[in-house]
Structure formats: structure tokens, C-alpha cells
Scaffold this active site. Structure first.
Site, PDB file in Angstrom:
ATOM      1  N   LYS A  55       9.922  40.354  46.250  1.00 57.72           N
ATOM      2  CA  LYS A  55      11.322  40.748  46.436  1.00 57.72           C
ATOM      3  C   LYS A  55      11.936  40.999  45.054  1.00 57.72           C
ATOM      4  CE  LYS A  55      11.437  38.564  50.946  1.00 57.72           C
ATOM      5  NZ  LYS A  55      11.656  37.352  51.720  1.00 57.72           N
ATOM      6  N   ARG A  97      22.054  45.172  55.761  1.00 56.97           N
ATOM      7  CA  ARG A  97      21.826  44.362  54.563  1.00 56.97           C
ATOM      8  C   ARG A  97      21.608  45.261  53.349  1.00 56.97           C
ATOM      9  NH1 ARG A  97      16.883  40.086  54.089  1.00 56.97           N
ATOM     10  NH2 ARG A  97      15.723  42.015  54.177  1.00 56.97           N
ATOM     11  N   ASP A 143      13.366  26.910  49.625  1.00 53.33           N
ATOM     12  CA  ASP A 143      12.730  28.218  49.652  1.00 53.33           C
ATOM     13  C   ASP A 143      13.560  29.141  48.762  1.00 53.33           C
ATOM     14  OD1 ASP A 143      11.972  30.856  50.287  1.00 53.33           O
ATOM     15  OD2 ASP A 143      11.251  30.240  52.263  1.00 53.33           O
TER      16      ASP A 143
HETATM   17  C1  LIG Z   1      10.710  36.908  52.658  1.00 52.78           C
HETATM   18  C2  LIG Z   1      10.722  35.480  53.081  1.00 52.78           C
HETATM   19  C3  LIG Z   1       9.545  34.829  53.480  1.00 52.78           C
HETATM   20  C4  LIG Z   1       8.256  35.608  53.564  1.00 52.78           C
HETATM   21  O1  LIG Z   1       7.143  34.786  53.726  1.00 52.78           O
HETATM   22  P1  LIG Z   1       5.681  35.412  53.578  1.00 52.78           P
HETATM   23  O2  LIG Z   1       4.792  34.301  53.895  1.00 52.78           O
HETATM   24  O3  LIG Z   1       5.563  35.918  52.177  1.00 52.78           O
HETATM   25  O4  LIG Z   1       5.570  36.554  54.524  1.00 52.78           O
HETATM   26  C5  LIG Z   1       9.608  33.485  53.794  1.00 52.78           C
HETATM   27  N1  LIG Z   1      10.779  32.815  53.731  1.00 52.78           N
HETATM   28  C6  LIG Z   1      11.926  33.411  53.361  1.00 52.78           C
HETATM   29  C7  LIG Z   1      13.188  32.634  53.289  1.00 52.78           C
HETATM   30  C8  LIG Z   1      11.934  34.766  53.044  1.00 52.78           C
HETATM   31  O5  LIG Z   1      13.067  35.353  52.697  1.00 52.78           O
END
Ligand SMILES: *Cc1c(COP(=O)(O)O)cnc(C)c1O
Length: 444
Positions: free
Chosen positions: A233, A403, A207
């Protein structure tokens, strides 16, 4: 031993004056007087986004209507944006699509990975991830465990080497990790972990939510299997902007992904009653995409194209580390004696583009919680925006976190000085103890 020299505001100003990336800030709309250290949650708005929104809503939708699928190439926007994003994550131009959410894309790739694992190593029935991984990733894994009969093992980062030894690894199908941890900002060595996982026959899912646009990523070079990540982000795509999915060309054509919708069909406009997956990454599309959101992401990616001429991700990484180093040093210089701890690794190779400060349980206004939430609220009221992430509560290994994200595209060194000066004021004055800062809101 030499005494460390005090860092001054003038030093920070001098760093801004020498910063080759400073011109990039002009591409962003940032409210006057605000110091924005939350680009790791929602990136700032590229100035071009407003005109692009007018174009896509006013011209493309307003004038072209249905014709815009062809005339404005809406139809291949997921692929075009994927190609523009690809260099930032070390992927081939035709190996990524921008579509759906990170949660949904994770569902697709984890399902595909479990299928591969089941056919190749049927005795391996465990997904390994971290207890402090972003919860949506764990929730998606929990659902797939129920549906497909796997188990989820949640570990602490220091337990990972043991799980990559033959004895334990034999039971593991998939290693599902977030490259940069959302809470601590700790970064994994993607290439080394992928190699160790592959040596035991495990598949890896990375991820990249806190990596894409924040740190250099080399998916192809590290031999990874699958990756997902969000674009709202560090890529500054806008609130709820669609996420991306990458599948190694080794695996892309091996399986259907489970959400076999018409946009992933080999020929969607033949309206064939029988599903036939498109070849390559296009089969990871599902249905009609949010064209307005997708269109705005291009403005975020265009800024990275501009950054290319100034040194690209390598230069951005260098500045990001300088910003986070400075923040850590200034917090230690200015805010000593206020029970702040550092959750983020000091080691550059292990740090993403954020710094997380901790507070111990019981340090809060009522002697109960940590006070971290109230401190952040008081800081936000002074125009310094970071965020708060709750820990596991008293007794948990995971503390509450303040953070601070540092997006090198638009954060400067004097911003860091100002942010720490305000943090010091909040702490020295005890202002954060006021009840108004201790009321929790829905989104922290
Ligand atoms: C921000 C984030 C998400 C967000 O997932 P969405 O499906 O876009 O809401 C998922 N995994 C991680 C590690 C994140 O930091």
C-alpha cells in the site's frame, strides 16, 4: 462571520509550487494523465523497480543461480528490509522482518499473544476487535478462537472505552486493532489505547496496513506488544509484496510462533530434526521467501530514504493532511447537493491519509443501492482512480464508501483539484447512472 473564500485551481497550483516534497514524484512511474488516488490499495511503481527486477531475475537468478543466496545476500533480505522499514514504524532495526502476508503474520502474533495471555491471565478468554476491521483480520481471529478456545467480541469504536474498564477488561486477553481503519480512514491514538489496555493487563496487536508510510508510527514509544502490516500500500512494494511483523523485544523470545518452519530455526542449514527457534524476530520467519517480490520492496523503501533529507515522515504527514483537508474542502465547495457524506474524521489527530465519502442507501441509479460503486466506476473511466468499499447493506450502520487515498510521495495539490472537478462532472451530468458503470466487477 467571514464568508469562506473559494478555492481555485490557481491556488492548488501555487501549493504545488511551494511543496518541498514535490521532487519525490519523479521517483514514480505514473501513466500520463492519470490521477492515482488508490495508493492505499496498491502503491504506485517506483521507477527503480523495473531495473531492480531485471537485476534480480537477469543477474542474480539468471547468472548466480543458487550462489545468489550468499552472493546477493538473499538469505537475510527479510531482516535487511525490516531494518530499512523500522524507522517508519518506530521500531528497532533488529525488531522487524519482512515476510509472508499480513494475514499470515497476524496468525503468528495473535497465536503468540493468546499463549501469553493464557499463561498469565487464564480467565481472560476474549479477543476484542472492531466490527469494521479489515475482514481478513477477523477471519484469522475466528480461526484461532476455534483452535484455542477463545471468543471474538466485535465492537464499534465508541464502545472501546467501556471495554477498557476493569469489569469488562477482566475477560479480555488481547485487543486487536487496526491503527487506521481501511473504510473510514479514522486513526486510533496508539499510545493512549495501549496504555489503557496495559493498565488492565491486556496485550495489544496493531495492524499498520494503512499506517506504514502514511502516518508517523511509534511502536516503541507507545509500548505496543505486536504489530503487522503490508508493504504494497503506502510503502509501494508492488502487488502482493510481502508484509512485515514486529514483536516487542519484551515478548520476542518468550514463545515459538505456531508456524515453526526452518527459516525461523536457530540454524536452518544444520538440518537438525529438532526445532530450535532463532532468537529475536527471526523466529517469526517460516519458509523460503519470495525473493523477487522482496527485492522490489527495497525500491519503495529507498524513496522513503530519499524523503528523509526533505523532512521524512513529519513532512509527509504535513503534506498528507494538507491534501486531505483540501480534498474535503473542495468536495464541499464543488459537489454540494449530491448526497455525499464524510466518513473520515475532520480532526487531524484522528485521520489517516485517505478520505472516504459516503452515499445513503437508496440513492443509487435504480433507487436500490447507494450509487457509490457506479460513481467510482465513472470516475475511473475519466482517469481518476480511487476505489469503492461496500457497506453492510440497508439497515447497517456502515454505508457504502467512495475511498480516496492520498500518498504524499506522488500526489500533488492540483491532482486534488482535478479529481474533484471530475467527480463534480460525474455527479452533475448523472453519467454514473449509465448501466455500464453499474455492472459490478470481481475486484472493487
Ligand atoms: C490490506 C489489509 C490487509 C491485507 O492482508 P493480506 O494478507 O496482505 O492480504 C490486512 N489487514 C488490513 C487492515 C488491511 O488494510
Amino acid at each position: 462571520m467571514s464568508t469562506p473564500t473559494r478555492i481555485t485551481q490557481a491556488d492548488c497550483r501555487a501549493l504545488d509550487a511551494q511543496d518541498p516534497l514535490a521532487p519525490l514524484r519523479a521517483h514514480f512511474h505514473l501513466p500520463e494523465g492519470l490521477i492515482y488516488l488508490d495508493g492505499n490499495s496498491l502503491g504506485a511503481q517506483p521507477k527503480a523497480a523495473l531495473a531492480r527486477a531485471q537485476q534480480v531475475v537477469g543477474q542474480e537468478w539468471g547468472q548466480q543461480l543458487i550462489r545468489a543466496w550468499n552472493s546477493a545476500s538473499w538469505i537475510d533480505l527479510p531482516q535487511r528490509l525490516g531494518a530499512q522499514l523500522a524507522p517508519l514504524i518506530g521500531a528497532g532495526a533488529d525488531e522487524v522482518v519482512v515476510t509472508d502476508t499480513t494475514s499470515i503474520n497476524l496468525y503468528k502474533v495473535l497465536h503468540a499473544a493468546l499463549h501469553i495471555a493464557r499463561s498469565e491471565r487464564p480467565q481472560a478468554r476474549t479477543i476484542v476487535s472492531e466490527r469494521s476491521n479489515f475482514p481478513t483480520d477477523l477471519y484469522i481471529a475466528q480461526s484461532l478462537c476455534q483452535q484455542l478456545g477463545f471468543e471474538l467480541a466485535l465492537i464499534e469504536p465508541d464502545e472501546l472505552p467501556a471495554w477498557l474498564q476493569p469489569e469488562r477488561a477482566a475477560s479480555v486477553a488481547v485487543l486487536m486493532l487496526t491503527h487506521v481503519n481501511y473504510r473510514t480512514g479514522a486513526m486510533h491514538d496508539m499510545a493512549a489505547i495501549t496504555a489503557a489496555a496495559h493498565a488492565q493487563g491486556l496485550l495489544t496487536i496493531w495492524d499498520l496496513c494503512h499506517s506504514a508510510g502514511a502516518v508517523p508510527v511509534d511502536l516503541s514509544g507507545s509500548g505496543a506488544d505486536f504489530a503487522v502490516g503490508c508493504s504494497y500500500k503506502y510503502l509501494n512494494g508492488g502487488p502482493g509484496a510481502p508484509a512485515f511483523v514486529w514483536v516487542s523485544p519484551r515478548h520476542a523470545d518468550r514463545f515459538w510462533q505456531p508456524l515453526s518452519g526452518w527459516f525461523g530455526h536457530a540454524a536452518p542449514f544444520q538440518f537438525d530434526p529438532q526445532y530450535r527457534p532463532a532468537s529475536g524476530i527471526a523466529r517469526y520467519l517460516c519458509g523460503t521467501q519470495p525473493i523477487v517480490s522482496l527485492s522490489l520492496l527495497q525500491c519503495g523503501l529507498d524513496v522513503f530514504d530519499q524523503a528523509q533529507a526533505l523532512g521524512g515522515m513529519a513532512a509527509l504527514r504535513k503534506k498528507s493532511l494538507a491534501l486531505t483537508d483540501l480534498f474535503i474542502a473542495l468536495v464541499e465547495q464543488e459537489c454540494a447537493g449530491h448526497d455525499l457524506g464524510l466518513a473520515t474524521p475532520r480532526e487531524h489527530a484522528q485521520r489517516g491519509s485517505q478520505v472516504s465519502l459516503t452515499r445513503p442507501w437508496g440513492a443509487g441509479a435504480d433507487g436500490q443501492d447507494s450509487g457509490a460503486y457506479a460513481i467510482m466506476q465513472a470516475l475511473i473511466a475519466r482517469g481518476v482512480i480511487g476505489d469503492f468499499r461496500a457497506g453492510g447493506g440497508p439497515g447497517s450502520a456502515h454505508l457504502d464508501i467512495l475511498r480516496f487515498g492520498f500518498t504524499p510521495l506522488y500526489v500533488g495539490f492540483e491532482d486534488v483539484w482535478q479529481a474533484v472537478a471530475q467527480l463534480r462532472e460525474v455527479l452533475d451530468s448523472g453519467q454514473w447512472r449509465q448501466p455500464r458503470f453499474n455492472q459490478r466487477q470481481a475486484v472493487t
